[in-house]
Design a protein around this motif. Sequence first.
Motif, PDB file in Angstrom:
ATOM      1  N   LEU A 243      50.183  76.762  -2.199  1.00 10.90           N
ATOM      2  CA  LEU A 243      50.744  75.888  -1.164  1.00 10.90           C
ATOM      3  C   LEU A 243      50.195  74.465  -1.285  1.00 10.90           C
ATOM      4  O   LEU A 243      50.952  73.497  -1.192  1.00 10.90           O
ATOM      5  CB  LEU A 243      50.429  76.453   0.220  1.00 10.90           C
ATOM      6  CG  LEU A 243      51.373  77.565   0.686  1.00 10.90           C
ATOM      7  CD1 LEU A 243      50.760  78.344   1.837  1.00 10.90           C
ATOM      8  CD2 LEU A 243      52.722  76.990   1.085  1.00 10.90           C
ATOM      9  N   TYR A 244      48.874  74.339  -1.499  1.00 10.38           N
ATOM     10  CA  TYR A 244      48.279  73.004  -1.667  1.00 10.38           C
ATOM     11  C   TYR A 244      48.926  72.295  -2.849  1.00 10.38           C
ATOM     12  O   TYR A 244      49.186  71.093  -2.821  1.00 10.38           O
ATOM     13  CB  TYR A 244      46.767  73.115  -1.885  1.00 10.38           C
ATOM     14  CG  TYR A 244      45.992  73.327  -0.612  1.00 10.38           C
ATOM     15  CD1 TYR A 244      45.792  72.273   0.284  1.00 10.38           C
ATOM     16  CD2 TYR A 244      45.448  74.555  -0.302  1.00 10.38           C
ATOM     17  CE1 TYR A 244      45.096  72.464   1.453  1.00 10.38           C
ATOM     18  CE2 TYR A 244      44.737  74.758   0.872  1.00 10.38           C
ATOM     19  CZ  TYR A 244      44.558  73.698   1.748  1.00 10.38           C
ATOM     20  OH  TYR A 244      43.875  73.891   2.907  1.00 10.38           O
ATOM     21  N   SER A 245      49.190  73.085  -3.884  1.00  9.59           N
ATOM     22  CA  SER A 245      49.813  72.552  -5.085  1.00  9.59           C
ATOM     23  C   SER A 245      51.242  72.101  -4.786  1.00  9.59           C
ATOM     24  O   SER A 245      51.637  70.974  -5.087  1.00  9.59           O
ATOM     25  CB  SER A 245      49.820  73.669  -6.142  1.00  9.59           C
ATOM     26  OG  SER A 245      49.637  73.132  -7.387  1.00  9.59           O
ATOM     27  N   ALA A 246      52.018  72.972  -4.137  1.00  9.85           N
ATOM     28  CA  ALA A 246      53.426  72.700  -3.858  1.00  9.85           C
ATOM     29  C   ALA A 246      53.594  71.509  -2.918  1.00  9.85           C
ATOM     30  O   ALA A 246      54.549  70.747  -3.038  1.00  9.85           O
ATOM     31  CB  ALA A 246      54.084  73.943  -3.257  1.00  9.85           C
ATOM     32  N   LYS A 247      52.672  71.358  -1.966  1.00  9.99           N
ATOM     33  CA  LYS A 247      52.801  70.273  -0.989  1.00  9.99           C
ATOM     34  C   LYS A 247      52.169  68.978  -1.497  1.00  9.99           C
ATOM     35  O   LYS A 247      52.099  67.985  -0.767  1.00  9.99           O
ATOM     36  CB  LYS A 247      52.143  70.660   0.346  1.00  9.99           C
ATOM     37  CG  LYS A 247      52.618  71.981   0.926  1.00  9.99           C
ATOM     38  CD  LYS A 247      53.964  71.846   1.618  1.00  9.99           C
ATOM     39  CE  LYS A 247      54.461  73.224   2.061  1.00  9.99           C
ATOM     40  NZ  LYS A 247      55.855  73.227   2.460  1.00  9.99           N
ATOM     41  N   GLY A 248      51.646  68.991  -2.707  1.00 14.09           N
ATOM     42  CA  GLY A 248      51.082  67.782  -3.288  1.00 14.09           C
ATOM     43  C   GLY A 248      49.715  67.380  -2.746  1.00 14.09           C
ATOM     44  O   GLY A 248      49.304  66.233  -2.880  1.00 14.09           O
ATOM     45  N   CYS A 249      49.002  68.319  -2.128  1.00 14.46           N
ATOM     46  CA  CYS A 249      47.716  68.015  -1.478  1.00 14.46           C
ATOM     47  C   CYS A 249      46.658  67.552  -2.475  1.00 14.46           C
ATOM     48  O   CYS A 249      45.809  66.713  -2.145  1.00 14.46           O
ATOM     49  CB  CYS A 249      47.197  69.223  -0.719  1.00 14.46           C
ATOM     50  SG  CYS A 249      48.401  69.920   0.420  1.00 14.46           S
ATOM     51  N   PHE A 250      46.717  68.122  -3.709  1.00 14.42           N
ATOM     52  CA  PHE A 250      45.648  67.846  -4.674  1.00 14.42           C
ATOM     53  C   PHE A 250      45.677  66.411  -5.193  1.00 14.42           C
ATOM     54  O   PHE A 250      44.736  65.954  -5.833  1.00 14.42           O
ATOM     55  CB  PHE A 250      45.695  68.847  -5.835  1.00 14.42           C
ATOM     56  CG  PHE A 250      45.382  70.259  -5.393  1.00 14.42           C
ATOM     57  CD1 PHE A 250      44.278  70.516  -4.581  1.00 14.42           C
ATOM     58  CD2 PHE A 250      46.193  71.325  -5.787  1.00 14.42           C
ATOM     59  CE1 PHE A 250      43.997  71.810  -4.167  1.00 14.42           C
ATOM     60  CE2 PHE A 250      45.902  72.624  -5.381  1.00 14.42           C
ATOM     61  CZ  PHE A 250      44.804  72.863  -4.563  1.00 14.42           C
TER      62      PHE A 250
END
Length: 330
Positions: A243-250
């Motif tokens: 999810l962090y990856s998909a939402k661009g959090c990183f």
Amino acid sequence: MSWLIATAHAGSTITLPLGSTEAYRVDILHDFLWGVSIVLLLGTTIGMLHFVRKYHQSQKGRETAYILGNHTLEFIWTIIPLILMLFIFGWGYKDYMAMRKQKNADIEIGVTGVQWRWDFQYSNGRKTLNELYVPRGKNVKLLMTSQDVLHSFYLPYMRIKQDVVPGMYTYLNFTPTDVSNQPVYCAEFCGTSHSDMLAKVIVLEPKEFDTWMVTGKVSGVAKSSPGGVEPPAKPLAEVGRDLYSAKGCFACHAVDGTKKIGPALNGIFGHEVEFADGSKTVVDENYIRRSILEPQAQLVKGYPPSMPTFKGLLSEEEIAAMVAFIKAQK
Ligand code: CUA
């Protein structure tokens, strides 16, 4: 008093079975209150009967004494109950605080109240419906929330109860003492089928529990009902990482301690964080939840208010997975 606990433990129908170490604490205090009440009831009743007889009209030949007051007596009957009440308060407070304290849990399980069922979510991705599997003798932590309205998660055999509230996390800690099958009730009126909002706690031997975590099957006393157990998906923390990856959090948050546009996500859980206004808090599940949904509410010191809100874009289940990911980043 100990006979009461012993009978209860033997599964007597007079009192509720004891299902956790917390239940022992509660029952010992409860029995003490009963004991004190019985002693006081007998004392006042016997005294009253004695005086009714002693000063009855038929006992002629005495004049009633004219008494204005007795400070010594008044002092005694004020101070003894006061000490007794403070003692009971102190005892209850000590037990309550011990039960509410966040301990290092051996196992953590997500609980979501939904009109009208209970969903449970395990760290390896396994989910159950209305069936909570726990290992005997281990410290279990429930991380609880609601998808719609107020519910109350009530485990009578464990003697514990906690409201589940939409929009935040609440907690329960307990240590099951016996392999058993226990009822779960919703203890807060939550609509038409409130009384049908029932579930079961199935306490297994730790070994059997581990097997269940992997296979979803149990042998012996407790059996999983058809449809109650779904095959395990991905571990919760991995769902969170996706999810962090998909939402661009990183792009803004590192997980190796590097300072990017936003603070790093590793090594923060359970640690103190300082905000722009100088206030501080210890990072817990509720703080992470709020930081995702209302990023400007508690801005970490030294960072710009540039994070967008994710309010309405994530389900409770997704938020729980994202929280689990941060907890796993030591
Ligand atoms: Cu849920 Cu009552």
